[in-house]
Design a protein around this motif. Structure first.
Motif, short mmCIF file in Angstrom:
data_model
loop_
_atom_site.label_atom_id
_atom_site.label_comp_id
_atom_site.label_asym_id
_atom_site.label_seq_id
_atom_site.Cartn_x
_atom_site.Cartn_y
_atom_site.Cartn_z
N ASN A 176 1.04 -1.28 0.05
CA ASN A 176 -0.08 0.16 0.04
C ASN A 176 0.84 1.19 0.00
OD1 ASN A 176 -2.84 -0.81 0.47
ND2 ASN A 176 -2.15 -2.03 2.13
N ASP A 177 2.03 0.86 0.26
CA ASP A 177 3.10 2.08 0.09
C ASP A 177 4.00 1.95 -0.78
OD1 ASP A 177 4.10 4.23 1.64
OD2 ASP A 177 5.38 3.34 3.11
N PHE A 178 3.83 3.19 -1.78
CA PHE A 178 4.72 3.06 -2.97
C PHE A 178 5.75 4.20 -3.11
CE2 PHE A 178 0.34 1.40 -4.10
CZ PHE A 178 0.75 0.18 -4.64
N ASN A 179 6.88 4.04 -3.56
CA ASN A 179 8.00 5.28 -3.46
C ASN A 179 7.85 6.29 -4.32
OD1 ASN A 179 8.90 4.25 -5.71
ND2 ASN A 179 10.62 2.99 -4.89
N GLY A 180 6.85 6.21 -5.38
CA GLY A 180 6.62 7.50 -6.47
C GLY A 180 7.44 7.00 -7.61
N GLN A 181 8.25 6.20 -7.67
CA GLN A 181 8.89 6.00 -8.90
C GLN A 181 8.12 5.47 -9.91
OE1 GLN A 181 12.07 3.03 -8.36
NE2 GLN A 181 12.29 2.88 -10.76
N PRO A 182 7.85 6.05 -11.11
CA PRO A 182 6.98 5.68 -12.30
C PRO A 182 7.20 4.32 -12.85
CG PRO A 182 8.33 7.45 -12.81
CD PRO A 182 8.61 7.17 -11.58
N VAL A 183 6.24 3.64 -13.23
CA VAL A 183 6.28 2.24 -13.85
C VAL A 183 5.92 2.61 -15.31
CG1 VAL A 183 5.35 0.01 -13.91
CG2 VAL A 183 5.31 1.08 -11.74
N SER A 184 7.00 2.30 -16.20
CA SER A 184 7.02 2.48 -17.45
C SER A 184 5.78 1.89 -18.32
CB SER A 184 8.22 2.26 -18.26
OG SER A 184 8.31 0.78 -18.21
N LYS A 185 5.01 2.19 -19.27
CA LYS A 185 4.21 1.56 -20.14
C LYS A 185 4.70 0.35 -20.50
CE LYS A 185 1.46 5.36 -21.55
NZ LYS A 185 1.01 6.39 -22.94
N VAL B 137 0.60 9.81 -5.65
CA VAL B 137 1.24 8.66 -4.99
C VAL B 137 1.38 7.24 -5.57
CG1 VAL B 137 1.61 7.29 -2.75
CG2 VAL B 137 0.96 9.92 -2.94
N VAL B 138 0.30 6.86 -6.13
CA VAL B 138 0.03 5.68 -6.70
C VAL B 138 0.26 5.69 -8.08
CG1 VAL B 138 -1.61 3.59 -7.01
CG2 VAL B 138 -1.64 4.96 -4.85
N PRO B 139 1.42 5.11 -8.67
CA PRO B 139 1.60 5.07 -9.90
C PRO B 139 0.75 4.74 -11.04
CG PRO B 139 3.55 4.44 -8.71
CD PRO B 139 2.16 4.37 -7.91
N VAL B 140 0.10 3.61 -10.68
CA VAL B 140 -0.76 2.88 -11.84
C VAL B 140 -2.11 2.46 -11.11
CG1 VAL B 140 -0.98 1.05 -13.23
CG2 VAL B 140 1.16 2.04 -13.16
N HIS B 141 -3.32 2.41 -11.83
CA HIS B 141 -4.36 2.04 -11.31
C HIS B 141 -5.07 1.06 -12.47
CE1 HIS B 141 -4.38 4.83 -8.21
NE2 HIS B 141 -4.46 5.96 -9.17
N LEU B 142 -5.45 -0.20 -12.13
CA LEU B 142 -5.52 -1.29 -13.39
C LEU B 142 -6.82 -1.88 -12.78
CD1 LEU B 142 -4.94 -3.04 -16.06
CD2 LEU B 142 -3.67 -4.44 -14.36
N LEU B 143 -8.00 -1.88 -13.66
CA LEU B 143 -9.30 -2.41 -13.64
C LEU B 143 -9.05 -3.79 -14.52
CD1 LEU B 143 -11.74 0.42 -14.06
CD2 LEU B 143 -10.64 -0.29 -11.99
N VAL B 144 -9.54 -4.76 -13.69
CA VAL B 144 -9.48 -6.11 -14.43
C VAL B 144 -11.15 -6.35 -14.65
CG1 VAL B 144 -8.97 -8.66 -14.55
CG2 VAL B 144 -7.23 -7.01 -13.77
N LEU B 145 -11.49 -6.85 -15.96
CA LEU B 145 -12.96 -6.70 -16.06
C LEU B 145 -13.23 -7.87 -16.80
CD1 LEU B 145 -13.01 -3.43 -17.74
CD2 LEU B 145 -13.85 -3.73 -15.43
N ILE B 146 -14.41 -8.57 -16.56
CA ILE B 146 -14.87 -9.67 -17.17
C ILE B 146 -16.57 -9.32 -17.64
CG2 ILE B 146 -13.56 -11.50 -16.06
CD1 ILE B 146 -16.15 -12.25 -14.45
N ARG B 147 -17.00 -10.06 -18.28
CA ARG B 147 -18.45 -9.73 -18.90
C ARG B 147 -19.24 -10.38 -17.59
NH1 ARG B 147 -18.85 -13.10 -23.53
NH2 ARG B 147 -20.96 -13.32 -23.13
N GLU B 148 -20.50 -9.70 -17.47
CA GLU B 148 -21.28 -10.08 -16.27
C GLU B 148 -22.22 -10.69 -16.86
OE1 GLU B 148 -21.80 -7.15 -12.70
OE2 GLU B 148 -22.46 -6.35 -14.71
#
Length: 193
Positions: free
Chosen positions: A22-31, A93-104
């Protein structure tokens, strides 16, 4: 942190050492790193003829869209109290947010298989990221089901958010200790004759 091991021992060590971060150091994560991780994670098993998942990834300035969508789910009072802190966390603070989706709208058995496959993919991603010293926290917050959040993040009608993953590099010295696990032998009902 340990040095890289290979084979079963290395995989077992990674599984046991991985923690929710939960505690990130701020370094970006590349694409490029994110694409590599996802291209490996999609090798999770799935039962259907097609892979059941889709992703929405918020990176760089795109994190503002994620933050705004979360804030739309808050009451006016809660927004007034927490908006600045939430925006700072999700946009800086958080470099990346990723949503993982499926069909409902799948039949029950297909839905369960898709959900299980997407969960396996998320575990793959967590382990792969850990090997690169990228931490992940897998959230299943109420906002995942909120229409304001879903519309604001681009979740299509008929899709389920299996998880919102927050990702980033972390300081290995700040990693929490493991919680004890129940030994498997105490959970097994043996049927061998």
């Amino acid at each position: 942190m340990r040095r890289m091991e290979v084979g079963y021992k290395g995989i077992a060590t990674t599984v046991r050492e991985r923690r929710t971060i939960n505690d990130f150091n701020g370094q970006p994560v590349s694409k490029e790193v994110l694409i590599e991780l996802l291209n490996d994670a999609v090798w999770a098993p799935f039962h259907s003829k097609t892979e059941p998942w889709r992703f929405i990834l918020f990176h760089g300035d795109g994190r503002r869209q994620f933050s705004d969508a979360v804030l739309r789910t808050y009451s006016q009072e809660k927004r007034e109290q927490y908006a600045d802190r939430v925006s700072d966390t999700y946009c800086n603070v958080v470099p990346v947010h990723l949503l993982v989706l499926i069909r409902e709208e799948l039949r029950q058995k297909e839905w369960e298989e898709a959900f299980a496959a997407a969960s396996a993919l998320i575990q793959n991603l967590q382990l792969l990221a850990w090997e690169r010293k990228i931490g992940v926290v897998w959230k299943t917050n109420d906002y995942n089901e909120n229409s304001e959040f879903r519309e604001g993040t681009g979740v299509k009608p008929g899709e389920k958010v299996v998880g919102t993953l927050h990702m980033g590099y972390f300081d290995p010295k700040k990693v929490r200790r493991a919680k004890p696990r129940t030994p498997a032998e105490t959970l097994i009902t043996w049927v061998d004759s």
